[in-house]
Design a protein around this motif. Structure first.
Motif, PDB file in Angstrom:
ATOM      1  N   PRO A  52       0.912  -1.260  -0.015  1.00 39.19           N
ATOM      2  CA  PRO A  52       0.210  -0.034   0.091  1.00 39.19           C
ATOM      3  C   PRO A  52       0.654   1.292  -0.124  1.00 39.19           C
ATOM      4  CG  PRO A  52      -0.659  -1.711   1.451  1.00 39.19           C
ATOM      5  CD  PRO A  52       0.695  -2.079   1.044  1.00 39.19           C
ATOM      6  N   LYS A  53       0.420   2.234  -0.621  1.00 41.60           N
ATOM      7  CA  LYS A  53       1.048   3.887  -0.527  1.00 41.60           C
ATOM      8  C   LYS A  53       0.607   4.423   0.691  1.00 41.60           C
ATOM      9  CE  LYS A  53       2.776   2.855  -4.645  1.00 41.60           C
ATOM     10  NZ  LYS A  53       4.258   2.545  -4.777  1.00 41.60           N
ATOM     11  N   GLY A  54       1.592   4.420   1.776  1.00 40.23           N
ATOM     12  CA  GLY A  54       1.244   4.889   3.189  1.00 40.23           C
ATOM     13  C   GLY A  54       0.317   4.106   3.919  1.00 40.23           C
ATOM     14  N   LYS A  55      -0.419   4.465   4.406  1.00 36.46           N
ATOM     15  CA  LYS A  55      -1.187   3.541   5.533  1.00 36.46           C
ATOM     16  C   LYS A  55      -2.788   3.606   4.772  1.00 36.46           C
ATOM     17  CE  LYS A  55       0.724   5.437   9.658  1.00 36.46           C
ATOM     18  NZ  LYS A  55       0.558   6.233  10.974  1.00 36.46           N
ATOM     19  N   ILE A  56      -3.432   2.289   5.302  1.00 36.63           N
ATOM     20  CA  ILE A  56      -4.682   1.790   4.673  1.00 36.63           C
ATOM     21  C   ILE A  56      -5.762   1.869   5.778  1.00 36.63           C
ATOM     22  CG2 ILE A  56      -4.074   0.327   2.922  1.00 36.63           C
ATOM     23  CD1 ILE A  56      -4.355  -2.160   4.423  1.00 36.63           C
ATOM     24  N   ALA A  57      -6.886   2.427   5.477  1.00 32.05           N
ATOM     25  CA  ALA A  57      -7.931   2.475   6.711  1.00 32.05           C
ATOM     26  C   ALA A  57      -9.435   2.367   6.116  1.00 32.05           C
ATOM     27  CB  ALA A  57      -7.935   3.932   7.092  1.00 32.05           C
ATOM     28  N   PRO A  58     -10.190   1.707   6.702  1.00 32.72           N
ATOM     29  CA  PRO A  58     -11.334   1.336   6.278  1.00 32.72           C
ATOM     30  C   PRO A  58     -12.242   2.247   5.457  1.00 32.72           C
ATOM     31  CG  PRO A  58     -11.313   0.617   8.476  1.00 32.72           C
ATOM     32  CD  PRO A  58     -10.142   1.548   8.252  1.00 32.72           C
ATOM     33  N   SER A  59     -12.968   1.961   4.374  1.00 29.50           N
ATOM     34  CA  SER A  59     -13.645   2.993   3.641  1.00 29.50           C
ATOM     35  C   SER A  59     -15.123   3.041   4.380  1.00 29.50           C
ATOM     36  CB  SER A  59     -13.852   2.596   2.311  1.00 29.50           C
ATOM     37  OG  SER A  59     -14.402   1.360   2.232  1.00 29.50           O
ATOM     38  N   PRO A  60     -15.514   4.432   4.450  1.00 23.89           N
ATOM     39  CA  PRO A  60     -16.987   4.675   5.153  1.00 23.89           C
ATOM     40  C   PRO A  60     -18.089   3.783   4.549  1.00 23.89           C
ATOM     41  CG  PRO A  60     -15.780   6.752   4.347  1.00 23.89           C
ATOM     42  CD  PRO A  60     -15.157   5.672   3.911  1.00 23.89           C
ATOM     43  N   GLU A  61     -17.862   3.536   3.218  1.00 20.39           N
ATOM     44  CA  GLU A  61     -19.185   2.538   2.609  1.00 20.39           C
ATOM     45  C   GLU A  61     -19.140   1.180   2.890  1.00 20.39           C
ATOM     46  OE1 GLU A  61     -15.953   3.310  -0.599  1.00 20.39           O
ATOM     47  OE2 GLU A  61     -16.994   4.691   1.060  1.00 20.39           O
ATOM     48  N   ASP A  62     -17.779   0.608   3.107  1.00 13.96           N
ATOM     49  CA  ASP A  62     -17.516  -0.827   3.291  1.00 13.96           C
ATOM     50  C   ASP A  62     -16.348  -1.045   4.108  1.00 13.96           C
ATOM     51  OD1 ASP A  62     -17.298  -3.360   3.046  1.00 13.96           O
ATOM     52  OD2 ASP A  62     -17.258  -3.597   0.860  1.00 13.96           O
ATOM     53  N   PRO A  63     -16.598  -1.493   5.435  1.00 13.64           N
ATOM     54  CA  PRO A  63     -15.450  -1.534   6.242  1.00 13.64           C
ATOM     55  C   PRO A  63     -14.615  -2.789   6.011  1.00 13.64           C
ATOM     56  CG  PRO A  63     -17.552  -2.612   7.248  1.00 13.64           C
ATOM     57  CD  PRO A  63     -17.990  -1.842   6.028  1.00 13.64           C
ATOM     58  N   THR A  64     -14.903  -3.636   5.056  1.00 17.42           N
ATOM     59  CA  THR A  64     -14.066  -4.706   4.511  1.00 17.42           C
ATOM     60  C   THR A  64     -13.080  -4.169   3.318  1.00 17.42           C
ATOM     61  OG1 THR A  64     -15.495  -5.637   2.829  1.00 17.42           O
ATOM     62  CG2 THR A  64     -15.509  -6.392   5.057  1.00 17.42           C
ATOM     63  N   ILE A  65     -13.428  -2.837   2.776  1.00 22.02           N
ATOM     64  CA  ILE A  65     -12.338  -2.375   1.783  1.00 22.02           C
ATOM     65  C   ILE A  65     -11.847  -1.269   2.477  1.00 22.02           C
ATOM     66  CG2 ILE A  65     -12.488  -0.991  -0.277  1.00 22.02           C
ATOM     67  CD1 ILE A  65     -13.115  -3.699  -0.955  1.00 22.02           C
ATOM     68  N   TRP A  66     -10.569  -1.488   2.501  1.00 21.50           N
ATOM     69  CA  TRP A  66      -9.603  -0.472   3.071  1.00 21.50           C
ATOM     70  C   TRP A  66      -9.039   0.061   2.198  1.00 21.50           C
ATOM     71  CZ3 TRP A  66      -7.148  -0.958   8.370  1.00 21.50           C
ATOM     72  CH2 TRP A  66      -8.173  -1.835   9.311  1.00 21.50           C
ATOM     73  N   LYS A  67      -8.555   1.509   2.093  1.00 20.73           N
ATOM     74  CA  LYS A  67      -8.066   2.255   1.016  1.00 20.73           C
ATOM     75  C   LYS A  67      -6.474   3.035   1.575  1.00 20.73           C
ATOM     76  CE  LYS A  67     -11.945   2.938  -1.968  1.00 20.73           C
ATOM     77  NZ  LYS A  67     -12.925   4.236  -2.673  1.00 20.73           N
ATOM     78  N   ASP A  68      -5.586   2.694   0.588  1.00 15.81           N
ATOM     79  CA  ASP A  68      -4.436   3.584   0.934  1.00 15.81           C
ATOM     80  C   ASP A  68      -4.420   4.856   0.765  1.00 15.81           C
ATOM     81  OD1 ASP A  68      -3.899   3.788  -1.855  1.00 15.81           O
ATOM     82  OD2 ASP A  68      -2.468   2.105  -1.846  1.00 15.81           O
TER      83      ASP A  68
END
Length: 203
Positions: A52-68
């Motif tokens: 991942p580029k930087g850190k990843i965190a859960p997206s507001p719309e789906d807690p199983t999809i994390w975004k960097d």
């Protein structure tokens, strides 16, 4: 006579080593012919593994999809599917993965994420849920997946147990072992003593 005996004793381990090396090469050749992937390509697979580029965190719309930090999606796998990536016996990891759903103190420590590369194959990372650190231990770290026939992996939260994932990822690990030479692209095994923090949200 002593010279002959000593020479024979000297040559004996060399002969055994040669036989062992030939046996391994012969077995590897058979595996490569069967699955189309060499030991070298298997052990070097993480040269293609993207982080991942930087850190990843859960997206507001789906807690199983994390975004960097560049917006790339990383799918959080169900914890039983991360059992192979835990610092404990596999059977214990499976039990804890299920019990951890109702007893938080039994949760497994490592989370597993997958994300498709541009070519449709999957990068894979594991991180400690409490420290946020990338798992870099050779036997349990995330590994690049050569499978390209898993279009639903980001929806399902796992790669299928059949098809290319079995042939190109699971079988090679079982046949060649887990002697991976890299953690990720540009990061050789042993080049760092501690994984970078990649989770932006810790428990």
């Amino acid at each position: 006579m002593n010279f002959v005996r000593n020479f024979a004793l000297f040559c004996l381990p060399i002969s055994f080593a040669s036989v062992e090396a030939f046996t391994i090469q012969s077995a590897d050749f058979k595996v490569e012919q069967r699955i189309g992937l060499s030991r070298e390509d298997h052990e070097n697979r993480n040269q293609l593994n993207e982080l991942p580029k930087g850190k990843i965190a859960p997206s507001p719309e789906d807690p199983t999809i994390w975004k960097d930090e560049k917006g790339r999606s990383w799918k959080l796998n169900a914890e039983p599917n991360a059992a192979y990536h835990q610092p404990m016996p596999l059977a214990v990891a499976f039990v804890r993965a299920y019990l951890g759903r109702v007893i938080p103190s039994l949760k497994v420590p490592n989370l597993k994420f997958i994300s498709p590369n541009a070519d449709g194959r999957y990068s894979e990372v594991c991180a400690n849920r409490y420290t946020g650190e990338l798992v870099i231990e050779q036997k349990i770290m995330g590994t690049y997946n050569f499978a390209s026939d898993a279009p639903d992996a980001m929806k399902d939260g796992k790669l299928p147990t059949t098809g290319e994932h079995d042939t190109l990822d699971v079988v090679p690990h079982n046949e060649y072992g887990g002697n991976y030479r890299h953690i990720a692209q540009g990061m050789e095994l042993g080049s760092i003593s501690k994984g970078p923090i990649i989770l932006g949200l810790l428990e």
